[in-house]
Design an enzyme around this catalytic site. Sequence first.
Site, PDB file in Angstrom:
ATOM      1  N   SER A  39       9.772 -21.711  82.666  1.00  0.00           N
ATOM      2  CA  SER A  39       9.764 -21.222  84.047  1.00  0.00           C
ATOM      3  C   SER A  39      10.910 -20.262  84.315  1.00  0.00           C
ATOM      4  O   SER A  39      10.855 -19.455  85.257  1.00  0.00           O
ATOM      5  CB  SER A  39       9.830 -22.396  85.032  1.00  0.00           C
ATOM      6  OG  SER A  39      11.038 -23.121  84.861  1.00  0.00           O
ATOM      7  N   GLY A  40      11.959 -20.348  83.503  1.00  0.00           N
ATOM      8  CA  GLY A  40      13.119 -19.492  83.710  1.00  0.00           C
ATOM      9  C   GLY A  40      14.335 -20.233  84.223  1.00  0.00           C
ATOM     10  O   GLY A  40      15.333 -19.610  84.622  1.00  0.00           O
ATOM     11  N   LYS A  41      14.290 -21.565  84.203  1.00  0.00           N
ATOM     12  CA  LYS A  41      15.407 -22.380  84.707  1.00  0.00           C
ATOM     13  C   LYS A  41      16.733 -22.015  84.051  1.00  0.00           C
ATOM     14  O   LYS A  41      17.721 -21.724  84.732  1.00  0.00           O
ATOM     15  CB  LYS A  41      15.141 -23.875  84.444  1.00  0.00           C
ATOM     16  CG  LYS A  41      13.928 -24.457  85.099  1.00  0.00           C
ATOM     17  CD  LYS A  41      13.796 -25.939  84.784  1.00  0.00           C
ATOM     18  CE  LYS A  41      13.701 -26.249  83.305  1.00  0.00           C
ATOM     19  NZ  LYS A  41      12.539 -25.635  82.646  1.00  0.00           N
ATOM     20  N   SER A 109      12.951 -32.245  84.220  1.00  0.00           N
ATOM     21  CA  SER A 109      13.010 -33.400  85.132  1.00  0.00           C
ATOM     22  C   SER A 109      11.722 -33.516  85.939  1.00  0.00           C
ATOM     23  O   SER A 109      11.717 -33.261  87.146  1.00  0.00           O
ATOM     24  CB  SER A 109      14.231 -33.316  86.044  1.00  0.00           C
ATOM     25  OG  SER A 109      14.377 -32.051  86.646  1.00  0.00           O
TER      26      SER A 109
END
Length: 201
Positions: A39-41, A109
């Site tokens: 996602s690009g976290k 998470s």
Amino acid sequence: MAQHDDNVVWHDHPVTRDAREQQHGHRGVLLWFTGLSGSGKSTVAGALEQALHQLSVSTYLLDGDNVRHGLCRDLGFSDVDRKENIRRVGEVAKLMVDAALVVLTAFISPHRAERQMVRDMLPEAHFIEVFVDTPLAVCEARDPKGLYKKARAGELRNFTGIDSIYEAPEQPDIRLAGEQLVTKLTGQLLDLLRRRDIIGS
């Protein structure tokens, strides 16, 4: 999991979090980046840390893969182990926030209850849930580690978004559209930190 020993007592030290925050010139806080794999976290968290460093803000970035090289290297990827992984990271982040650092974490998470568990560890207003909301199709097209390909081929079990659930935040502190430019997302986060008086203007 070991039970708490009644003989172990928390010791309050004379140097408080407030005193450390005054010395640092900013508040301690935990920014919890959550989202699907790809996602690009980690990218956004890393860009934000760089931007904060340029502003002389004391930071530390806890990355999902990195903590599994040491702190959590004894854990696998079962639901029980994943929960323990998040608990340990939360406890470490809590200590770092007490040290008046701006702590950034990048973890899938996937369960709301586990993210809430970490939020409950921190003093009020010291936890910011950052939802990097990137569609599964985009994450799978990126597939930076080749994990989606393995999951689709049946070589990787319990992979979030494929055969394991991801519970998206219902009311995140900030939602980032993961398809936007990283610079724009970083700017949105800096604006949030300033609005909440965590860092100066």
